[in-house]
Enzyme design. Structure first.
Site, PDB file in Angstrom:
ATOM      1  N   TYR A  36       0.778  -1.375  -0.163  1.00  0.00           N
ATOM      2  CA  TYR A  36       0.142   0.025   0.052  1.00  0.00           C
ATOM      3  C   TYR A  36       0.899   1.352   0.057  1.00  0.00           C
ATOM      4  CZ  TYR A  36      -3.763  -3.310   0.570  1.00  0.00           C
ATOM      5  OH  TYR A  36      -4.634  -4.361   0.403  1.00  0.00           O
ATOM      6  N   LYS A  55       2.765 -14.765   5.131  1.00  0.00           N
ATOM      7  CA  LYS A  55       3.226 -15.867   3.990  1.00  0.00           C
ATOM      8  C   LYS A  55       4.611 -15.883   4.209  1.00  0.00           C
ATOM      9  CE  LYS A  55       1.953 -18.260   0.692  1.00  0.00           C
ATOM     10  NZ  LYS A  55       1.191 -19.460   0.694  1.00  0.00           N
ATOM     11  N   ASP A  71      -2.746 -18.856   3.691  1.00  0.00           N
ATOM     12  CA  ASP A  71      -3.665 -19.673   2.826  1.00  0.00           C
ATOM     13  C   ASP A  71      -4.569 -20.472   3.854  1.00  0.00           C
ATOM     14  OD1 ASP A  71      -0.918 -20.446   3.169  1.00  0.00           O
ATOM     15  OD2 ASP A  71      -0.971 -21.407   1.278  1.00  0.00           O
ATOM     16  N   ASP A 108      -6.473  -6.859   4.400  1.00  0.00           N
ATOM     17  CA  ASP A 108      -7.500  -6.487   3.510  1.00  0.00           C
ATOM     18  C   ASP A 108      -8.197  -7.523   2.842  1.00  0.00           C
ATOM     19  OD1 ASP A 108      -8.779  -4.920   1.644  1.00  0.00           O
ATOM     20  OD2 ASP A 108      -7.035  -4.209   0.365  1.00  0.00           O
TER      21      ASP A 108
END
Ligand code: NAD
Length: 379
Positions: free
Chosen positions: A136, A203, A246, A270
């Protein structure tokens, strides 16, 4: 004597006026009722987004920024970022100007809400999303430009990394400073609000020096709180653990009751916000707060949904519950509880807008304004 509480407000673009008109009186009534008539709101309406662009030729006028800075608080509807408007996103820009580094998004099931889950009452999580870093920051270069060519040359000549010449480049910055202050905020919040656990969602198996580092730094901070935090299941302390992103998406659907606070880098937060909102009725009911050390801005999770603008159709719940978050932040817990209970009762009575009605059987939708009136009556 009644004290006047001044609160800056931005109705917002698209459906902003629909949800604001349905919510305003609820906030006014709730503050009076929840403080036994001792406090009353005086709104300070401010311009931002498309309306500001039209009237003042600027997406974020100086007066708006100065007023929010002065009052340290605001409630806003969604803002549209026009394509080619100079900002990647006016909302992201606002968060960066005031350094609103924590985004708080509670996702809690209210009885009566439709859900794709068999046991939706198990959903009660708070997504804490780092709000200023990660992709972002908007550091990216389009494929084929002089800048992307320079980066590709640098990677090839200095780093021994060869990429196809038609590659677009984006940079994902995550700092130790940003992660440490965000994690401290989260742990303080968990202690204050007596939450059960904090799960770092990352992740790091793939992005080792950004998301992996985020995980490591978060654990380092957690170790500074031995009296409050435990890394094993414990009855007295807050459990601190982590999940790969995930897997987290799957866990939220299969075992939502095992999770409480989710500590996320910006992009994961998000994605997860909308996915979790879907479990409890959708974007129309998911509130949010953007909080920094000096300023806090409360807003729905959803955008300006332009195709529904002015139709008195959309769900104002997300803004109404964002107002409840604002009152709780201001120390008016009783006011926040009044609003939340009134919303829950209204939904339980089958009074819902089209977005919820279409997920239910034999339920006729009510308008935004009617929903607002029904909540106000139940305060
Ligand atoms: P959106 O959230 O505006 O709309 C997506 C869909 O969600 C809508 O078509 C509608 O079906 C549904 N929806 C959203 N809010 C609803 C509500 N209150 N009640 C019922 N249904 C609702 O997302 P988008 O279409 O991707 O974005 C539209 C504009 O909003 C863009 O300009 C975007 O930049 C902006 N945006 C602003 C914010 C913000 O102000 N914080 C957040 C997201 C998007």
């Amino acid at each position: 004597m009644t004290e006047i509480i001044k609160i800056p407000c931005i109705a917002g673009d698209g459906i902003g006026d629909d949800i604001w008109s349905a919510s305003r009186e609820i906030f006014e009534e709730a503050l009076i009722k929840g403080t036994a008539g001792q406090k009353k709101i005086k709104w300070i309406p401010l311009l931002a987004g498309l309306k500001a662009l039209e009237k003042e030729d600027k997406l974020l006028p100086d007066k708006t920024l100065e007023t929010v800075k002065e009052y340290k608080i605001a409630i806003k509807g969604p803002l549209t970022t026009p394509v080619g408007g100079g900002f990647r996103s006016v909302n992201v820009h606002l968060r960066q100007i005031f350094d609103l580094y924590t985004c708080v998004r509670p996702v809690r099931y209210f009885k009566g809400l439709p859900s794709p889950l068999k046991t939706p009452e198990k959903v009660d999580v708070i997504i804490l999303r780092e709000n200023t870093e990660d992709i972002y920051k908007g550091i990216e270069w389009k494929e084929g430009t002089e800048e992307s060519k320079m980066i590709l040359d640098f990677l090839k000549n200095k780093m021994n990394v060869s990429l196809s010449s038609d590659t677009g480049i984006g940079i994902k910055p995550i700092s130790k400073t940003g992660t440490v202050r965000f994690t401290k905020w989260a742990i303080d919040y968990a202690i204050k609000n007596k939450r059960r656990s904090i799960t770092v969602v990352h992740k790091g198996n793939i992005m080792k020096y950004t998301e992996g580092a985020f995980r490591e730094w978060a654990y380092e901070v957690a170790k500074e709180y031995p009296k409050a935090i435990s890394f094993e299941e414990s009855d007295e302390k807050i459990l601190f653990n982590d999940r790969i992103a995930d897997n987290m998406f799957m866990q939220m659907i299969l075992r939502p009751d095992e999770y409480d606070i989710l500590l996320c880098p910006n992009l994961n937060g998000d994605y997860l916000s909308d996915a979790c909102a879907a479990l409890i009725g959708g974007l129309g009911v998911a509130p949010g707060a953007n909080i920094g050390d000096n300023v806090a801005i409360f807003e729905p999770t959803h955008g300006s949904a332009p195709k529904y603008a002015g139709k008195d159709m959309v769900n104002p719940t997300s803004l109404i519950l964002s107002g409840a978050l604002m009152f709780r932040y201001m120390g008016f817990d009783a006011v926040a509880t009044l609003i939340e209970k009134a919303v829950e009762e209204t939904i339980q009575n089958g009074l819902v807008t089209y977005d919820l009605a279409r997920q239910m059987v034999d339920v006729k939708p009510v308008s935004s304004s009617r929903f607002g009136r029904e909540v106000a009556e139940r305060l």
